[in-house]
Structure formats: C-alpha cells, structure tokens
Design an enzyme around this catalytic site. Structure first.
Site, PDB file in Angstrom:
ATOM      1  N   ASP A   1       0.819  -1.211   0.000  1.00  0.00           N
ATOM      2  CA  ASP A   1       0.000   0.000   0.000  1.00  0.00           C
ATOM      3  C   ASP A   1       0.854   1.262   0.000  1.00  0.00           C
ATOM      4  O   ASP A   1       2.028   1.246   0.382  1.00  0.00           O
ATOM      5  CB  ASP A   1      -0.963   0.005   1.188  1.00  0.00           C
ATOM      6  CG  ASP A   1      -0.240   0.019   2.535  1.00  0.00           C
ATOM      7  OD1 ASP A   1       0.813  -0.652   2.662  1.00  0.00           O
ATOM      8  OD2 ASP A   1      -0.720   0.690   3.472  1.00  0.00           O
TER       9      ASP A   1
ATOM     10  N   GLU B   1       0.246  -1.236   5.852  1.00  0.00           N
ATOM     11  CA  GLU B   1       1.326  -0.707   6.689  1.00  0.00           C
ATOM     12  C   GLU B   1       1.188   0.791   6.908  1.00  0.00           C
ATOM     13  O   GLU B   1       1.454   1.305   7.998  1.00  0.00           O
ATOM     14  CB  GLU B   1       2.684  -1.018   6.046  1.00  0.00           C
ATOM     15  CG  GLU B   1       3.880  -0.750   6.963  1.00  0.00           C
ATOM     16  CD  GLU B   1       4.346   0.708   6.958  1.00  0.00           C
ATOM     17  OE1 GLU B   1       5.037   1.115   7.919  1.00  0.00           O
ATOM     18  OE2 GLU B   1       4.018   1.446   6.003  1.00  0.00           O
TER      19      GLU B   1
END
Length: 389
Positions: free
Chosen positions: A81, A142
C-alpha cells in the site's frame, strides 16, 4: 555476490513502472489486490507458492515461500500500500529523469517489492537454495498502522530468527536499526449548544475545551526523552453561529522506550479527567499500536553482518534512527533479530516529488540476496555443530 546485468535491470525497471502506475492507496482494496496479483504471478513463475490471506475491506495480504522450504528462519516484510489517493498514478505516472525515477510510491515501497522478487530470482538462478530459508509477507495496510496484518506478521514470525524489513534506505543508503514506537488516541468532547448571539452565556463550547486540552497535551512533549505528542486532527461544531456542542481530536504519540507509554498515558488521563470549561464532558480512548524498535544483542549481530557484506561490495552502510514507525517494531518486540531500511535508497516519501535513486536498485537487491545466503549458511553451520555435540 549476485550480478544484475543490463537485461535484468531493464526487467526490474519495467516491473517497477507497472507497479508505480497502479494506484494502491491503503483504502483502495482493488488497486492493492491488483498489485498482489501481478506479484503473485511473478513469484509463481519461479516456483514459489503464494498464499492469499483475504480481507473484506482492505487489500489481501500475501505470504510467499518455496514449496521445498522447511522451517525457514528468515522472514521478509514489505508492504503493497501507499499513502496516495486513487487517481494519483494517472496524474503523475512513473518517469525517469537522469539517475532518478519518480512516481507515487516509487521508493515507499514499490522499488522494494521489485528488489525482493529479483533477489529471490537471483538465488534461484545461481542455485543457491537459501531461497528455501525465506518466508515473505507482503501486507496491505502498513501505511495505516498494519491494524489488519499485524497478527499475520506475528504469526509468521513465531519461529523466525531474522526479520528483514524492506522500508527504503536513507538518502545516504543507511539502514534503520532503531525506531520510535507509536500510539494513537482520540479525544471526544461534548459541550452545550446555544445561539452565539442571543444566548451565548448558556453555551459550553466543546471547541474551546478541546483547545485547552491541545495546549496541555503538546506540553507532554520531551525531546530529551524522545517523547513527542501531536494533536494532528481537529474537528467540531455545527455552525459558526452555534456554541460548539461537539469536538474531536486525534492525537499521535511517539516514544523511544516501551515503558514511556505508561508515563504519557497517565499524563493524558490527568489532563482529560477535569474540564477547563465547566459543563463539558471528555472521553479519551486509544492505545499503543507499534512498540519501539530497539537494538538487541541478536540485532546488533545482524546489523554487523549486513555492514560486512556492504563493505565487501564497496558500500559503506551506516546506521540510522527514525522517528517513523514500521512493521519492524512488531518483529523486534518478539525478540527476532531485525534490521530495517534494506530497500533501495531515495527520498521525499509521501510527497509529490518522491524519488528513487535508480543505481541503488541492483545494489540493494544484491545486498539482500547475499544477506539471505549468509544467514542461511550461518544457521546451517550452527545446526551442524549442535548435532555434533
């Protein structure tokens, strides 16, 4: 040492361009899953198994290992991400200018995703079966605290001895050996609404109350101790001519030692226990979401190994301490020897001018592959000696 020739370098950059031009913001599940599908196909093409851990709202997490792997002791953690909103890749797609590549997430951390894959490819190609000693976790959240993937990282880490975290290296190529821990809190204040013109005295402003709390919370910051408190988001009120009946604040706390969180939380509770504006009500909620990443005897040995390999490659690898958090906090707190910042180097992460130093892509890939190989050899040598006793 592995060698990245011009053909491999071209392949690496082609894959990087493909990944950068795919939006994968933390809240864009479709984009993250498309990244995962591309990488799954790449790993399967070199004989690795990809296990998908689905999630309904966030992107799916991937766990990757070779089918011949038996009790692997090295784990690699990298995230798919980014912090960028959907549509960013179309507005400013991947580009190369001189020795640098640009684009959303190019160094944080799509270059690292490429690096991990090609390190595995290199080990397979040179028939170094250290690739059987690795388990890779590619997570999807994350950038928003790994709230959904933390349990998976900890599950995979239970039997591991080493954790290699693929956040980007510093601009000078430094690895990360220590990080602050992070906590998030939310403060909600209920006030008493009233017309700001005709009945101002009857109101109790939630915004005014939360302003008092903001000032007091910021005073908890102690740079000498490495403690910082930041009220980063504020919202409240219903209209300009109404005494605010509600207000909320989101608070970020960073610490350098785990025991500091108790001290900070106690001060926060004391601040929120009594209102400055009589008639308002205050609620405080939140917790530590990432413990500090600290040096241990095991991690110092791992750091030394990485630096030794770097010296052999003609690279000076410095250590750095970062205030930002990463998934290395989880593995470190489990007692696993952890080193972070093993990705390629670049800078300006989370910004429109984020960049990758292209020359570091093959360099860090070689460093990663050699580190995995050495750790595997060391582990097997230790096992052999123990059996001979």
């Amino acid at each position: 040492m592995i060698d990245i020739d011009n053909e491999k370098m071209e392949d690496m950059l082609n894959l990087l361009e493909k990944l950068v031009n795919m939006d994968s913001g933390s809240y864009f599940k479709q984009g993250i899953d498309e990244i995962g599908a591309v990488l799954s196909k790449e790993y399967e093409s070199i004989g690795f198994d990809v296990h998908v851990h689905p999630h309904e709202e966030r992107g799916n997490n991937l766990v990757i290992r070779h089918p011949d792997a038996i009790d692997p002791k090295v784990m690699i953690v990298a995230h798919m991400d980014t912090v960028f909103q959907r549509g960013t890749a179309e507005k400013r797609p991947f580009k190369i200018k001189g020795n640098y590549a640009y684009g959303p997430g190019v160094v944080d951390m799509k270059a690292s995703l490429v690096s991990v894959l090609f390190a595995m490819k290199s080990l397979v190609e040179r028939q170094d079966d250290a690739y059987k000693n690795v388990e890779i976790v590619l997570n999807s959240d994350e950038e928003i605290g790994s709230r959904h993937s933390r349990s998976l990282i900890e599950q995979i880490g239970k039997d591991k001895e080493y954790a290699l975290i693929m956040e980007a290296a510093g601009k000078d190529g430094s690895i990360v050996t220590q990080r602050k821990g992070g906590a998030r809190y939310k403060i909600k204040v209920e006030g008493v609404p009233a017309h700001s013109g005709s009945e101002h005295e009857k109101g109790r402003s939630a915004i005014e109350e939360i302003a008092y709390k903001t000032i007091k919370l910021h005073k908890i910051t102690d740079y000498k101790k490495g403690i910082t408190v930041n009220v980063g988001l504020l919202k409240g009120g219903t209209s300009a001519n109404t005494i605010a009946p509600i207000a909320e604040a989101e608070v970020d706390v960073r610490i350098t030692k785990l025991e500091q969180i108790k001290e900070v939380e106690q001060k926060m509770k004391e601040i929120c226990s009594e209102p400055n504006i009589k008639g308002t009500k205050i609620k405080l909620a939140g917790q530590l979401n990432r413990p500090p990443m600290v040096k241990t005897k095991k991690s110092i040995e791992l750091i030394g190994l990485v630096q030794d390999i770097g010296n052999e490659m003609g690279i000076e690898i410095k250590e750095s301490f970062r205030g930002g958090c990463s998934d290395g906090s989880f593995t470190s707190s489990m007692g696993i020897a952890t080193v972070d910042g093993l990705g390629p180097k670049g800078g300006n992460g989370h910004r429109d001018d984020e960049y990758l130093d292209i020359s570091s892509l093959p360099e860090r890939t070689a460093l990663l592959a050699e580190t995995i190989s050495r750790l595997t050899h060391m582990h097997r040598t230790t096992q052999f000696k123990e059996k001979q006793k």
